[in-house]
Design an enzyme around this catalytic site. Structure first.
Site, short mmCIF file in Angstrom:
data_model
loop_
_atom_site.label_atom_id
_atom_site.label_comp_id
_atom_site.label_asym_id
_atom_site.label_seq_id
_atom_site.Cartn_x
_atom_site.Cartn_y
_atom_site.Cartn_z
N THR A 270 0.84 -1.19 0.00
CA THR A 270 0.00 0.00 0.00
C THR A 270 0.88 1.24 0.00
O THR A 270 2.10 1.15 -0.10
CB THR A 270 -1.05 -0.09 1.14
OG1 THR A 270 -1.76 1.14 1.19
CG2 THR A 270 -0.44 -0.33 2.50
N LYS A 274 3.70 1.36 -3.72
CA LYS A 274 3.13 0.63 -4.86
C LYS A 274 3.98 0.71 -6.12
O LYS A 274 3.96 -0.19 -6.95
CB LYS A 274 1.72 1.15 -5.16
CG LYS A 274 0.70 0.73 -4.12
CD LYS A 274 -0.71 1.11 -4.52
CE LYS A 274 -1.69 0.66 -3.45
NZ LYS A 274 -3.08 0.86 -3.83
N ASP A 310 -6.20 -3.83 -7.65
CA ASP A 310 -7.02 -2.61 -7.51
C ASP A 310 -7.83 -2.35 -8.79
O ASP A 310 -9.01 -2.02 -8.74
CB ASP A 310 -6.12 -1.38 -7.29
CG ASP A 310 -5.54 -1.33 -5.88
OD1 ASP A 310 -6.16 -1.91 -4.97
OD2 ASP A 310 -4.47 -0.71 -5.70
N GLY A 335 -3.68 10.43 -10.57
CA GLY A 335 -2.69 9.74 -9.73
C GLY A 335 -2.71 8.24 -10.00
O GLY A 335 -3.21 7.78 -11.05
N ALA A 337 -4.42 5.79 -8.57
CA ALA A 337 -5.75 5.18 -8.63
C ALA A 337 -6.39 5.44 -9.99
O ALA A 337 -6.97 4.54 -10.62
CB ALA A 337 -6.63 5.73 -7.51
N ASN A 356 -8.16 16.30 -14.77
CA ASN A 356 -7.44 16.46 -13.51
C ASN A 356 -7.23 17.93 -13.22
O ASN A 356 -7.08 18.74 -14.13
CB ASN A 356 -6.09 15.74 -13.58
CG ASN A 356 -5.44 15.64 -12.22
OD1 ASN A 356 -6.09 15.24 -11.26
ND2 ASN A 356 -4.18 16.03 -12.13
P1 ATR Z 1 -3.55 8.05 -5.67
O1 ATR Z 1 -2.30 7.25 -5.91
O2 ATR Z 1 -4.41 7.52 -4.56
O3 ATR Z 1 -4.33 8.26 -6.90
P2 ATR Z 1 -2.23 10.64 -5.81
O4 ATR Z 1 -1.29 10.08 -6.81
O5 ATR Z 1 -1.72 11.48 -4.72
O6 ATR Z 1 -3.06 9.47 -5.09
O7 ATR Z 1 -3.35 11.44 -6.62
C1 ATR Z 1 -4.30 12.25 -6.00
C2 ATR Z 1 -5.23 12.82 -7.06
O8 ATR Z 1 -6.23 13.59 -6.39
C3 ATR Z 1 -4.53 13.74 -8.02
O9 ATR Z 1 -5.13 13.58 -9.28
C4 ATR Z 1 -4.83 15.14 -7.43
O10 ATR Z 1 -4.85 16.19 -8.37
P3 ATR Z 1 -3.48 16.99 -8.70
O11 ATR Z 1 -2.74 16.14 -9.68
O12 ATR Z 1 -3.96 18.26 -9.30
O13 ATR Z 1 -2.76 17.18 -7.41
C5 ATR Z 1 -6.25 14.90 -6.95
N1 ATR Z 1 -6.65 15.91 -5.97
C6 ATR Z 1 -6.21 16.02 -4.70
N2 ATR Z 1 -6.81 17.06 -4.09
C7 ATR Z 1 -7.67 17.62 -4.99
C8 ATR Z 1 -8.58 18.70 -4.97
N3 ATR Z 1 -8.78 19.43 -3.86
N4 ATR Z 1 -9.30 18.97 -6.07
C9 ATR Z 1 -9.13 18.23 -7.19
N5 ATR Z 1 -8.28 17.19 -7.30
C10 ATR Z 1 -7.55 16.88 -6.20
#
Ligand code: ATR
Length: 470
Positions: A270, A274, A310, A335, A337, A356
């Site tokens: 996790t 990953k 996942d 990201g 996910a 995004n």
């Molecule tokens: P994971 O591996 O779980 O997908 P991550 O790689 O940290 O986690 O990705 C988080 C995602 O949530 C990203 O797409 C992020 O957008 P940014 O690339 O612009 O940072 C998105 N995200 C986080 N907070 C956000 C917010 N307040 N509004 C819109 N998107 C958000």
């Protein structure tokens, strides 16, 4: 004393042996404690020098231990640092009491042979070493200590304290240890990292493990939110698989792979490992390779193979409501996910659009998988059948937020990869405006079921998983 007696009562059904840390009890009455315990007891006065609260003189300490012996204590704990003369003096005057000869250290000692030799004294019945672990690989000192004792047919305990040492408390039997310590139910722990006795017995079944038990677990950091132990251990139990699933908080993946991984049959990966884990694996299946992230590792011969449950877990959850083939799916986020879900949806024939907040990242994700990226501000103008939230927005503790708020969702299917809370703000709004909603919990259940298939060899039913999680 009142609190101690209460704790004895609450852990009574689970404990085979009680240790009384008399240094932590004001005016300890050993006789009453032993009477209440109705089980073999260890009487311990841990000194300040070894992390306890006892600060009396040596003569007083000897008198306390001899009194405990005359009262019928099965074991007393004697610290090695008190010297062999102290030990001999006790042994010369004791009743039938046995000695646990112990040593407690702050860090991991360098030379296990030396520590072992120092404790391997004829008058000791059990040799105990406890130290503080600050990384996953520190648990291996306990294993090596126990294996030295096993070779010489000595009873021993090896415990790594703190959250990084948790596995040593659970795996002791597999490694030939004599006993383990747990905190009483609802009681406070007397050493950092102790697990409640109920968890030890009912979740890990630590007392039933043996040398042929296969070891699985979860790696990540932090692991405080991970539900894996509460799911996979009961699944092992139900399928009569001789296996255990532990938490391995990992900071340094390289060290973990070198020292700890060789002990394991497989594990879940996790955040934040990953992607990092990939370089240490001998092979990847197609999904993991394309996504560039692994959430499950399984032993294959001498090496390890990475896979990702996942992605299929999310799409199976969505397709329980409707097939995605030929339909349009709008994914929010770019990201890990988002990438997993986009890859799998594309593979299953959906037309995938990615949006995004940081547009550059959406474009880069889309380019890699040959999908389309759309600007965040244009979301309102896009036609789609499925909406997927793969951002972290709405996740606890900031539950009062949704990635988008003003899009008409009537007739759409909305999936939120966030599963804590189960009912996110996005899902609540979507439901109100007439959408079909799917909780991230369904993805969690699916990915865990697929993982379990790798661990056990059989896919557990979702009803079983739901029952366990509830
Ligand atoms: P994971 O591996 O779980 O997908 P991550 O790689 O940290 O986690 O990705 C988080 C995602 O949530 C990203 O797409 C992020 O957008 P940014 O690339 O612009 O940072 C998105 N995200 C986080 N907070 C956000 C917010 N307040 N509004 C819109 N998107 C958000």
């Amino acid at each position: 004393m009142r609190e101690s007696l209460k704790q004895i009562k609450s852990s009574f059904p689970h404990a085979d042996l009680f240790e009384f840390r008399c240094d932590l009890i004001r005016k300890p009455d050993v006789s009453s404690l032993m009477r209440a315990a109705k089980r073999p007891c260890i009487i311990t006065y841990r000194t300040v020098q070894e992390g306890g609260k006892y600060s009396g003189s040596r003569d007083e300490l000897l008198a306390h231990l001899l009194t405990a012996s005359f009262l019928g204590a099965h074991y007393v704990d004697i610290e090695r640092r008190l010297g062999l003369r102290f030990l001999h003096e006790f042994v010369r005057r004791r009743g039938d009491t046995r000695v646990i000869l112990s040593r407690h250290m702050c860090g991991v000692p360098r030379d296990v042979n030396r520590v072992y030799k120092d404790l391997d004294v004829a008058e000791a019945d059990v040799l105990k070493v406890a130290y503080r672990a600050t990384g996953a690989s520190d648990i291996m000192f306990a294993k090596e200590f126990l294996s030295l004792a096993k070779k010489r047919k000595r009873r021993a305990m090896g415990i790594a304290m703190g959250e990084y040492g948790e596995a040593t408390r659970v795996l002791y039997r597999i490694w030939g240890g004599w006993a383990t310590f747990a905190s009483s139910n609802g009681g406070i722990e007397s050493a950092e990292g102790q697990l409640p006795v109920r968890t030890m017995k009912n979740i890990f079944r630590a007392d039933t493990l043996n040398a042929s038990t296969r070891i699985f677990g979860v790696t990540g950091n932090p692991l405080s939110q991970s539900k894996g132990i509460f799911l996979h251990n009961p699944l092992f139990r139900q399928s009569k698989t001789n296996a255990v699933y532990c938490r391995f908080p990992v900071k340094d993946v390289r060290k973990f792979m070198k020292k700890v991984a060789p002990q394991l049959s497989g594990w879940s990966v996790t955040i934040p490992h990953k992607e990092t884990i990939i370089q240490y694996l001998s092979s990847l299946d197609r999904t993991a390779k394309e996504i560039g992230a692994v959430n499950t590792v399984i032993r294959r011969g001498k090496g390890f193979r990475g896979t990702n449950t996942d992605a299929p877990g999310a799409l199976d959850a969505i397709e329980q409501v409707r097939r995605v083939k030929g339909k349009t799916m709008l994914i929010l986020g770019a990201g890990g996910a988002a990438r997993a879900i986009a890859f799998e949806a594309n593979k299953r024939g959906a037309r995938v659009l990615v949006a995004n907040r940081t547009e550059r990242k959406a474009q880069s994700l889309a380019r890699g998988l040959k999908l389309s990226a759309i600007p965040w501000k244009d979301i309102r103008n896009v036609q789609f059948d499925f909406l997927v939230n793969a951002t972290s927005v709405g996740m606890a503790p900031k539950t009062n937020a949704a990635p988008i708020t003003t899009i008409p969702l009537r007739g759409k299917i909305v999936f939120d990869a966030v599963y804590n809370p189960r009912d996110t703000m996005l899902l609540r709004q979507a439901k109100r405006s007439g959408a079909r909603v799917i909780s991230g919990m369904e993805m969690y259940i699916n990915q865990a079921a697929l993982q379990s298939k790798y661990y056990i060899g059989k896919l557990p039913s979702k009803a079983t998983i739901r029952r366990i999680l509830e």
